[in-house]
Design a protein around this motif. Structure first.
Motif, PDB file in Angstrom:
ATOM      1  N   LYS A   1      -6.304  40.025  67.574  1.00  0.00           N
ATOM      2  CA  LYS A   1      -6.538  40.284  66.165  1.00  0.00           C
ATOM      3  C   LYS A   1      -6.280  41.771  65.882  1.00  0.00           C
ATOM      4  CE  LYS A   1      -7.895  36.145  64.891  1.00  0.00           C
ATOM      5  NZ  LYS A   1      -7.103  35.325  63.928  1.00  0.00           N
ATOM      6  N   LEU A   2      -5.792  42.032  64.680  1.00  0.00           N
ATOM      7  CA  LEU A   2      -5.447  43.399  64.292  1.00  0.00           C
ATOM      8  C   LEU A   2      -6.477  43.963  63.324  1.00  0.00           C
ATOM      9  CD1 LEU A   2      -3.587  45.849  64.087  1.00  0.00           C
ATOM     10  CD2 LEU A   2      -2.180  44.572  62.447  1.00  0.00           C
ATOM     11  N   LEU A   3      -7.118  45.057  63.739  1.00  0.00           N
ATOM     12  CA  LEU A   3      -8.051  45.796  62.881  1.00  0.00           C
ATOM     13  C   LEU A   3      -7.399  47.117  62.486  1.00  0.00           C
ATOM     14  CD1 LEU A   3     -10.061  43.745  64.147  1.00  0.00           C
ATOM     15  CD2 LEU A   3     -11.747  45.596  64.218  1.00  0.00           C
ATOM     16  N   VAL A   4      -7.546  47.502  61.235  1.00  0.00           N
ATOM     17  CA  VAL A   4      -6.993  48.769  60.746  1.00  0.00           C
ATOM     18  C   VAL A   4      -8.113  49.585  60.120  1.00  0.00           C
ATOM     19  CG1 VAL A   4      -5.412  49.887  59.143  1.00  0.00           C
ATOM     20  CG2 VAL A   4      -4.702  47.814  60.331  1.00  0.00           C
ATOM     21  N   SER A   5      -8.154  50.859  60.472  1.00  0.00           N
ATOM     22  CA  SER A   5      -9.101  51.789  59.852  1.00  0.00           C
ATOM     23  C   SER A   5      -8.348  53.057  59.498  1.00  0.00           C
ATOM     24  CB  SER A   5     -10.257  52.107  60.804  1.00  0.00           C
ATOM     25  OG  SER A   5     -11.205  52.945  60.185  1.00  0.00           O
ATOM     26  N   SER A   6      -8.374  53.421  58.233  1.00  0.00           N
ATOM     27  CA  SER A   6      -7.713  54.658  57.795  1.00  0.00           C
ATOM     28  C   SER A   6      -8.773  55.722  57.562  1.00  0.00           C
ATOM     29  CB  SER A   6      -6.911  54.415  56.518  1.00  0.00           C
ATOM     30  OG  SER A   6      -7.718  53.803  55.539  1.00  0.00           O
TER      31      SER A   6
ATOM     32  N   VAL B   1      -6.591  47.887  67.580  1.00  0.00           N
ATOM     33  CA  VAL B   1      -7.203  48.699  66.526  1.00  0.00           C
ATOM     34  C   VAL B   1      -6.272  49.875  66.234  1.00  0.00           C
ATOM     35  CG1 VAL B   1      -9.221  50.031  65.814  1.00  0.00           C
ATOM     36  CG2 VAL B   1      -9.499  48.062  67.339  1.00  0.00           C
ATOM     37  N   ILE B   2      -5.764  49.926  65.016  1.00  0.00           N
ATOM     38  CA  ILE B   2      -4.866  51.007  64.612  1.00  0.00           C
ATOM     39  C   ILE B   2      -5.592  51.888  63.605  1.00  0.00           C
ATOM     40  CG2 ILE B   2      -2.661  51.595  63.541  1.00  0.00           C
ATOM     41  CD1 ILE B   2      -1.586  48.924  64.471  1.00  0.00           C
ATOM     42  N   ILE B   3      -5.705  53.169  63.947  1.00  0.00           N
ATOM     43  CA  ILE B   3      -6.391  54.147  63.095  1.00  0.00           C
ATOM     44  C   ILE B   3      -5.340  55.080  62.512  1.00  0.00           C
ATOM     45  CG2 ILE B   3      -8.180  55.914  62.984  1.00  0.00           C
ATOM     46  CD1 ILE B   3      -9.378  54.705  65.531  1.00  0.00           C
ATOM     47  N   THR B   4      -5.239  55.122  61.194  1.00  0.00           N
ATOM     48  CA  THR B   4      -4.238  55.964  60.549  1.00  0.00           C
ATOM     49  C   THR B   4      -4.893  57.179  59.919  1.00  0.00           C
ATOM     50  OG1 THR B   4      -4.389  54.903  58.378  1.00  0.00           O
ATOM     51  CG2 THR B   4      -2.961  53.858  59.998  1.00  0.00           C
ATOM     52  N   GLY B   5      -4.115  58.246  59.759  1.00  0.00           N
ATOM     53  CA  GLY B   5      -4.611  59.424  59.061  1.00  0.00           C
ATOM     54  C   GLY B   5      -4.540  60.693  59.883  1.00  0.00           C
ATOM     55  N   LYS B   6      -4.789  61.807  59.200  1.00  0.00           N
ATOM     56  CA  LYS B   6      -4.838  63.132  59.814  1.00  0.00           C
ATOM     57  C   LYS B   6      -6.150  63.799  59.423  1.00  0.00           C
ATOM     58  CE  LYS B   6       0.169  64.012  59.470  1.00  0.00           C
ATOM     59  NZ  LYS B   6       1.197  64.914  58.873  1.00  0.00           N
ATOM     60  N   GLY B   7      -6.584  64.758  60.242  1.00  0.00           N
ATOM     61  CA  GLY B   7      -7.799  65.467  59.883  1.00  0.00           C
ATOM     62  C   GLY B   7      -8.350  66.299  61.014  1.00  0.00           C
ATOM     63  N   PRO B   8      -9.368  67.125  60.732  1.00  0.00           N
ATOM     64  CA  PRO B   8      -9.860  68.123  61.684  1.00  0.00           C
ATOM     65  C   PRO B   8     -10.543  67.548  62.916  1.00  0.00           C
ATOM     66  CG  PRO B   8     -11.246  68.056  59.711  1.00  0.00           C
ATOM     67  CD  PRO B   8     -10.047  67.228  59.420  1.00  0.00           C
ATOM     68  N   GLN B   9     -11.134  66.347  62.839  1.00  0.00           N
ATOM     69  CA  GLN B   9     -11.878  65.813  63.975  1.00  0.00           C
ATOM     70  C   GLN B   9     -11.058  64.836  64.836  1.00  0.00           C
ATOM     71  OE1 GLN B   9     -15.619  64.156  62.683  1.00  0.00           O
ATOM     72  NE2 GLN B   9     -16.458  66.138  62.108  1.00  0.00           N
ATOM     73  N   LYS B  10      -9.774  64.728  64.542  1.00  0.00           N
ATOM     74  CA  LYS B  10      -8.956  63.740  65.244  1.00  0.00           C
ATOM     75  C   LYS B  10      -8.911  64.004  66.754  1.00  0.00           C
ATOM     76  CE  LYS B  10      -4.358  61.645  65.349  1.00  0.00           C
ATOM     77  NZ  LYS B  10      -3.019  61.582  64.725  1.00  0.00           N
ATOM     78  N   GLU B  11      -8.663  65.228  67.141  1.00  0.00           N
ATOM     79  CA  GLU B  11      -8.541  65.546  68.574  1.00  0.00           C
ATOM     80  C   GLU B  11      -9.844  65.272  69.307  1.00  0.00           C
ATOM     81  OE1 GLU B  11      -5.776  66.215  70.169  1.00  0.00           O
ATOM     82  OE2 GLU B  11      -4.752  65.957  68.241  1.00  0.00           O
ATOM     83  N   HIS B  12     -10.959  65.543  68.662  1.00  0.00           N
ATOM     84  CA  HIS B  12     -12.262  65.276  69.286  1.00  0.00           C
ATOM     85  C   HIS B  12     -12.404  63.799  69.629  1.00  0.00           C
ATOM     86  CE1 HIS B  12     -16.616  64.961  69.838  1.00  0.00           C
ATOM     87  NE2 HIS B  12     -16.641  64.068  68.860  1.00  0.00           N
ATOM     88  N   TYR B  13     -12.062  62.931  68.677  1.00  0.00           N
ATOM     89  CA  TYR B  13     -12.210  61.493  68.918  1.00  0.00           C
ATOM     90  C   TYR B  13     -11.130  60.949  69.847  1.00  0.00           C
ATOM     91  CZ  TYR B  13     -16.029  61.095  65.615  1.00  0.00           C
ATOM     92  OH  TYR B  13     -17.254  61.217  64.996  1.00  0.00           O
ATOM     93  N   LEU B  14      -9.971  61.555  69.853  1.00  0.00           N
ATOM     94  CA  LEU B  14      -8.945  61.138  70.818  1.00  0.00           C
ATOM     95  C   LEU B  14      -9.420  61.389  72.251  1.00  0.00           C
ATOM     96  CD1 LEU B  14      -5.554  62.258  69.204  1.00  0.00           C
ATOM     97  CD2 LEU B  14      -6.501  59.948  69.388  1.00  0.00           C
TER      98      LEU B  14
ATOM     99  N   ILE C   1      -6.690  50.856  71.320  1.00  0.00           N
ATOM    100  CA  ILE C   1      -6.803  51.718  70.140  1.00  0.00           C
ATOM    101  C   ILE C   1      -5.562  52.604  70.056  1.00  0.00           C
ATOM    102  CG2 ILE C   1      -8.139  53.513  68.988  1.00  0.00           C
ATOM    103  CD1 ILE C   1     -10.608  52.517  70.433  1.00  0.00           C
ATOM    104  N   GLN C   2      -4.913  52.578  68.912  1.00  0.00           N
ATOM    105  CA  GLN C   2      -3.768  53.437  68.673  1.00  0.00           C
ATOM    106  C   GLN C   2      -3.984  54.218  67.383  1.00  0.00           C
ATOM    107  OE1 GLN C   2       0.135  51.852  69.042  1.00  0.00           O
ATOM    108  NE2 GLN C   2      -0.388  50.406  70.654  1.00  0.00           N
ATOM    109  N   THR C   3      -3.431  55.426  67.325  1.00  0.00           N
ATOM    110  CA  THR C   3      -3.477  56.216  66.097  1.00  0.00           C
ATOM    111  C   THR C   3      -2.062  56.348  65.549  1.00  0.00           C
ATOM    112  OG1 THR C   3      -3.278  58.308  67.313  1.00  0.00           O
ATOM    113  CG2 THR C   3      -5.501  57.510  66.827  1.00  0.00           C
ATOM    114  N   ALA C   4      -1.951  56.498  64.243  1.00  0.00           N
ATOM    115  CA  ALA C   4      -0.633  56.563  63.614  1.00  0.00           C
ATOM    116  C   ALA C   4      -0.709  57.337  62.314  1.00  0.00           C
ATOM    117  CB  ALA C   4      -0.104  55.155  63.355  1.00  0.00           C
TER     118      ALA C   4
END
Length: 498
Positions: A304-309, A343-356, A373-376
């Motif tokens: 199943k595909l979950l998306v969170s932006s 799970v595909i997480i889209t977007g940019k922002g200051p806390q991205k590297e922390h969660y990666l 989990i993938q980011t895009a």
């Protein structure tokens, strides 16, 4: 110029320096909007491929309004002009872009002011009625330097205030209206008030949230800067000619705090966000890079595909989603009928590297064996296709004021995607109807339970939510905008008043 300085010197010696400053501001100040001289666009021939031809191609709304305004000099009257102001990345400000799009579709000349870091909506690129006025980003040491926030923040605000003032007052013609996004409130509201006073422009504030409540996430509610920001936001918003808000709850609260009468203009999806057919979904899953490797399994239903932006900021706690996914993966070992998750997480922002880094650690510890989990970062077109192809959307937005609503849920509903969303704030029910088009949660454990409940059974609950989301997708931005903002700017259709 010599005569100007002579007049100034005479005023200084006669009346004093204070009056001289006022005279200088009047002499050197920006030009004013003149309602008796509407903006004109020279009509060009069809062979030129010029403005008039481009307006024809835009459709009957733009062309019709300008056809009515044509005069004998073959110029086109634009009686309404609007500055749309975003002290942020224009490409990541969908609501303000939607405002601009609706305005130009009604034949309004628009100046879109903000930072140009991401792509605009395709409909706005090179539109003959749209002028993009880019702002200069603050120096790097004010964005990423080691200075503490209490020092860096005011310096950054001073830089932004000067650059914004220059853009609004001198780099652009005067307009009839100025539409300002709030927040950020500092320094936008003060600069906007000054420019509108100088240029005879009507100020409209579009409340997305409170700037002070967002600042409180960083500094704490009791910090002196939060208190000052709260007073500032109240004082400098009172002089606006009109107010819009994103929710009814915010309209009520703004009316209490600022002593004005705002109108709620709920976010609705743009045309790019729409439900798609099974054949289109199959094509999109294979085409989109984040999902292409798993397209066959997603189409079979074993995944199943979950998306969170997200904007990866403090008002979205992604540890909630990560904890829920860890628990889901552990539960998959004992409940075999649970599907694997992409799970595909889209977007940019200051806390991205922390969660990666957190995601990498969880993978290293083998805590996400049944979850990928993938980011895009996707174009608007591809993002809309991804939402329409997903099985569930997840929204972690935790409203700092409790009164706003995340645009990402609006986009998900526009694509016919049911939503699981953080629900612990007052305005949540204005968009998400519990059990009809989505479900709410207030903890990681609750989110994990919802994932199991919706994905482990026969799929009937998920199908019901899908039907509700598709029904919600029928409510569109233009209809909402026409009845509220269109009436305010005087460019509404006849049905808006019915």
């Amino acid at each position: 110029m010599d005569s100007m300085w002579a007049v100034t010197l005479f005023v200084i010696t006669t009346f004093g320096s204070g009056v001289a400053v006022v005279v200088l501001l009047l002499i050197l100040g920006p030009t004013q909007y003149n309602p008796y001289r509407p903006g004109l666009i020279q009509e060009q021939s069809q062979q030129d491929g010029g403005t008039f031809t481009a307006l024809k191609n835009e459709g009957k709304d733009s062309y019709g309004r300008f056809s009515q305004g044509r005069n004998t000099t073959k110029k086109l009257n634009s009686e309404t002009t609007v500055q749309v102001v975003v002290l942020g990345d224009i490409g990541r400000s969908p609501r303000m872009q939607y405002h601009a799009k609706s305005l130009v579709e009604q034949g309004v000349r628009v100046q879109l002011v903000g930072y140009q870091e991401s792509d605009l909506l395709p409909e706005l690129v090179q539109h003959p009625l749209l002028q993009v006025v880019p702002l200069s980003p603050p120096p790097r040491f004010l964005r990423d330097g080691p200075l503490p926030f209490v020092v860096k923040g005011p310096l950054k605000a001073l830089h932004q205030a000067w650059d914004l003032y220059q853009a609004l007052a001198y780099r652009t013609p005067a307009t009839k209206f100025m539409l300002v996004q709030n927040p950020p409130a500092v320094p936008v509201l003060a600069v906007a008030q000054m420019v509108c006073f100088q240029r005879n422009t009507r100020l409209v504030v579009d409340w997305h949230n409170y700037g002070w409540s967002i600042l409180a996430l960083k500094l704490g509610k009791s910090h002196p800067l939060v208190f000052i920001s709260r007073i500032y936001e109240s004082v400098f918003s009172r002089g606006a000619d009109a107010h819009l808000t994103v929710t009814d709850a915010m309209a009520r609260d703004v009316a209490t705090r600022v002593s004005v009468r705002p109108r709620a203009l709920h976010d609705r999806p743009a045309a790019a966000f729409r439900p798609i057919s099974p054949a289109e979904r199959s094509e999109a899953l294979a085409y989109l890079e984040p999902s292409s490797q798993y397209a066959a399994d997603l189409l079979k239903g074993s995944w199943k595909l979950l998306v969170s932006s997200t904007s990866w900021t403090a008002d979205e706690d992604f540890s909630v989603l990560l904890h829920a996914l860890v628990e889901y993966s552990a539960g998959k070992k004992s409940v075999s009928k649970l599907p694997n998750l992409l799970v595909i997480i889209t977007g940019k922002g200051p806390q991205k590297e922390h969660y990666l880094r957190e995601i990498a650690k969880l993978n290293q510890d083998r805590k996400l064996e049944h979850v990928v989990i993938q980011t895009a970062w996707l174009s608007m077109k591809d993002y809309a296709q991804l939402l329409a192809s997903a099985d569930l959307g997840v929204c972690l937005h935790q409203s700092s004021s409790g009164l706003d609503l995340p645009m990402k849920i609006v986009d998900m509903f526009g694509a016919g995607l049911p939503v699981l969303a953080w629900s612990k704030y007052e305005s949540f029910g204005e968009l998400v109807k519990e059990g009809q088009n989505g479900r709410g949660f207030e903890s990681a454990e609750a989110l994990q339970q919802l994932l199991v409940e919706l994905l482990a059974q026969d799929g009937s609950q998920l199908r019901a939510l899908k039907e509700g989301a598709v029904q919600e997708s029928h409510r569109r931005w233009n209809d909402e905008w026409d009845a509220v903002a269109g009436v305010l700017f005087g460019v509404h259709s006849e049905k808006a008043l019915k």
